[in-house]
Motif scaffolding. Structure first.
Motif, short mmCIF file in Angstrom:
data_model
loop_
_atom_site.label_atom_id
_atom_site.label_comp_id
_atom_site.label_asym_id
_atom_site.label_seq_id
_atom_site.Cartn_x
_atom_site.Cartn_y
_atom_site.Cartn_z
N ILE A 261 -1.77 -6.15 -10.53
CA ILE A 261 -2.85 -5.17 -10.52
C ILE A 261 -2.52 -4.07 -9.52
O ILE A 261 -1.73 -4.27 -8.59
CB ILE A 261 -4.22 -5.79 -10.17
N THR A 262 -3.12 -2.91 -9.73
CA THR A 262 -3.06 -1.81 -8.78
C THR A 262 -4.48 -1.30 -8.62
O THR A 262 -5.15 -0.98 -9.61
CB THR A 262 -2.14 -0.68 -9.27
N VAL A 263 -4.95 -1.24 -7.38
CA VAL A 263 -6.33 -0.86 -7.09
C VAL A 263 -6.32 0.39 -6.22
O VAL A 263 -5.79 0.37 -5.10
CB VAL A 263 -7.07 -2.00 -6.35
N PRO A 264 -6.89 1.51 -6.71
CA PRO A 264 -6.98 2.71 -5.86
C PRO A 264 -8.14 2.58 -4.88
O PRO A 264 -9.21 2.09 -5.23
CB PRO A 264 -7.23 3.83 -6.87
N VAL A 265 -7.89 3.02 -3.66
CA VAL A 265 -8.92 3.06 -2.63
C VAL A 265 -8.97 4.51 -2.16
O VAL A 265 -7.96 5.03 -1.68
CB VAL A 265 -8.59 2.11 -1.45
N VAL A 266 -10.11 5.16 -2.31
CA VAL A 266 -10.21 6.58 -1.97
C VAL A 266 -9.99 6.81 -0.49
O VAL A 266 -10.30 5.96 0.33
CB VAL A 266 -11.54 7.19 -2.43
N ASP A 267 -9.46 7.99 -0.18
CA ASP A 267 -9.06 8.29 1.20
C ASP A 267 -10.20 8.31 2.19
O ASP A 267 -9.98 8.20 3.39
CB ASP A 267 -8.27 9.59 1.27
N PRO B 246 -5.34 11.68 -2.99
CA PRO B 246 -6.45 11.38 -2.08
C PRO B 246 -6.78 9.89 -1.97
O PRO B 246 -7.79 9.51 -1.43
CB PRO B 246 -7.62 12.13 -2.72
N ALA B 247 -5.92 9.04 -2.49
CA ALA B 247 -6.18 7.60 -2.49
C ALA B 247 -5.00 6.85 -1.90
O ALA B 247 -3.92 7.38 -1.72
CB ALA B 247 -6.44 7.12 -3.92
N VAL B 248 -5.24 5.60 -1.62
CA VAL B 248 -4.19 4.64 -1.28
C VAL B 248 -4.20 3.63 -2.42
O VAL B 248 -5.26 3.15 -2.83
CB VAL B 248 -4.47 3.96 0.07
N LEU B 249 -3.02 3.34 -2.95
CA LEU B 249 -2.91 2.36 -4.02
C LEU B 249 -2.47 1.02 -3.43
O LEU B 249 -1.44 0.94 -2.78
CB LEU B 249 -1.91 2.80 -5.08
N LEU B 250 -3.28 0.00 -3.66
CA LEU B 250 -2.93 -1.35 -3.26
C LEU B 250 -2.41 -2.06 -4.50
O LEU B 250 -3.09 -2.07 -5.54
CB LEU B 250 -4.16 -2.08 -2.71
N SER B 251 -1.22 -2.63 -4.41
CA SER B 251 -0.59 -3.28 -5.57
C SER B 251 -0.11 -4.67 -5.21
O SER B 251 0.38 -4.90 -4.11
CB SER B 251 0.61 -2.46 -6.05
N GLY B 252 -0.26 -5.55 -6.18
CA GLY B 252 0.22 -6.92 -6.02
C GLY B 252 -0.29 -7.77 -7.16
O GLY B 252 -0.87 -7.27 -8.12
N ASP B 253 -0.09 -9.06 -7.05
CA ASP B 253 -0.57 -9.99 -8.06
C ASP B 253 -1.95 -10.49 -7.66
O ASP B 253 -2.17 -10.84 -6.49
CB ASP B 253 0.37 -11.18 -8.21
N CYS B 254 -2.87 -10.51 -8.63
CA CYS B 254 -4.21 -11.04 -8.37
C CYS B 254 -4.08 -12.44 -7.76
O CYS B 254 -3.31 -13.26 -8.26
CB CYS B 254 -5.00 -11.11 -9.68
N PRO B 255 -4.80 -12.71 -6.69
CA PRO B 255 -4.68 -14.02 -6.06
C PRO B 255 -5.27 -15.16 -6.88
O PRO B 255 -5.00 -16.32 -6.60
CB PRO B 255 -5.42 -13.86 -4.73
N ARG B 256 -6.01 -14.86 -7.93
CA ARG B 256 -6.54 -15.92 -8.79
C ARG B 256 -5.67 -16.14 -10.01
O ARG B 256 -5.17 -17.23 -10.24
CB ARG B 256 -7.97 -15.61 -9.24
N CYS B 257 -5.47 -15.08 -10.82
CA CYS B 257 -4.75 -15.25 -12.08
C CYS B 257 -3.26 -14.93 -11.98
O CYS B 257 -2.52 -15.21 -12.90
CB CYS B 257 -5.39 -14.41 -13.18
N ARG B 258 -2.86 -14.31 -10.87
CA ARG B 258 -1.46 -13.98 -10.60
C ARG B 258 -0.89 -12.86 -11.48
O ARG B 258 0.31 -12.66 -11.51
CB ARG B 258 -0.56 -15.21 -10.71
N HIS B 259 -1.73 -12.14 -12.21
CA HIS B 259 -1.25 -11.00 -12.99
C HIS B 259 -1.20 -9.76 -12.10
O HIS B 259 -2.00 -9.63 -11.17
CB HIS B 259 -2.17 -10.74 -14.20
N ALA C 97 0.85 -1.19 0.00
CA ALA C 97 0.00 0.00 0.00
C ALA C 97 0.88 1.23 0.00
O ALA C 97 1.92 1.26 0.67
CB ALA C 97 -0.90 0.00 1.23
N ARG C 98 0.45 2.24 -0.79
CA ARG C 98 1.15 3.51 -0.76
C ARG C 98 0.15 4.62 -0.99
O ARG C 98 -0.83 4.45 -1.72
CB ARG C 98 2.29 3.57 -1.76
N GLU C 99 0.39 5.74 -0.34
CA GLU C 99 -0.48 6.90 -0.52
C GLU C 99 -0.23 7.51 -1.89
O GLU C 99 0.90 7.58 -2.37
CB GLU C 99 -0.23 7.93 0.57
N PHE C 100 -1.32 7.95 -2.53
CA PHE C 100 -1.23 8.58 -3.83
C PHE C 100 -2.33 9.63 -3.90
O PHE C 100 -3.48 9.29 -4.19
CB PHE C 100 -1.39 7.54 -4.94
#
Length: 102
Positions: free
Chosen positions: A47-53, A32-45, A27-30
């Motif tokens: 991804i980066t998912v923004p979560v609003v503050d 007004p959001a926090v960006l969660l980054s990693g590999d999808c737990p199903r397909c392993r590709h 997780a990192r602040e970006f």
């Protein structure tokens, strides 16, 4: 699993998806959001998912009632057969509890 071809699109979840994401995502602040980054737990590709503050604004009206659970979706750009037009990802989704260190 080499030679099996790309994982087909399927709107599915599994108890292990959240556990894997919680262990491996960063997780990192970006702005007004926090960006969660990693590999999808199903397909392993990747991804980066923004979560609003507002998830983190406990002083906002009514936010104290928010337990911090958020449903995340795979948003990878990899090819997944049978994926509906206009969508991204493999169809996987899972719920994480987001907590903030203060």
């Amino acid at each position: 699993m080499a030679g099996l071809g790309p994982l087909p699109y399927a709107e599915v979840t599994d108890d292990g998806y959240a556990a894997r994401a919680a262990e491996t995502f960063t997780a990192r602040e970006f702005g007004p959001a926090v960006l969660l980054s990693g590999d999808c737990p199903r397909c392993r590709h990747p991804i980066t998912v923004p979560v609003v503050d507002e998830v983190y604004r406990h002083e906002a009206a009514g936010a104290g009632d928010d337990p911090g659970y958020r449903t995340l979706l795979c948003t990878c750009e990899a090819d997944h057969p049978a994926r509906p037009a206009g969508l991204s990802g493999c169809g996987a989704y899972w719920t994480l509890l987001l907590e903030v260190d203060r």
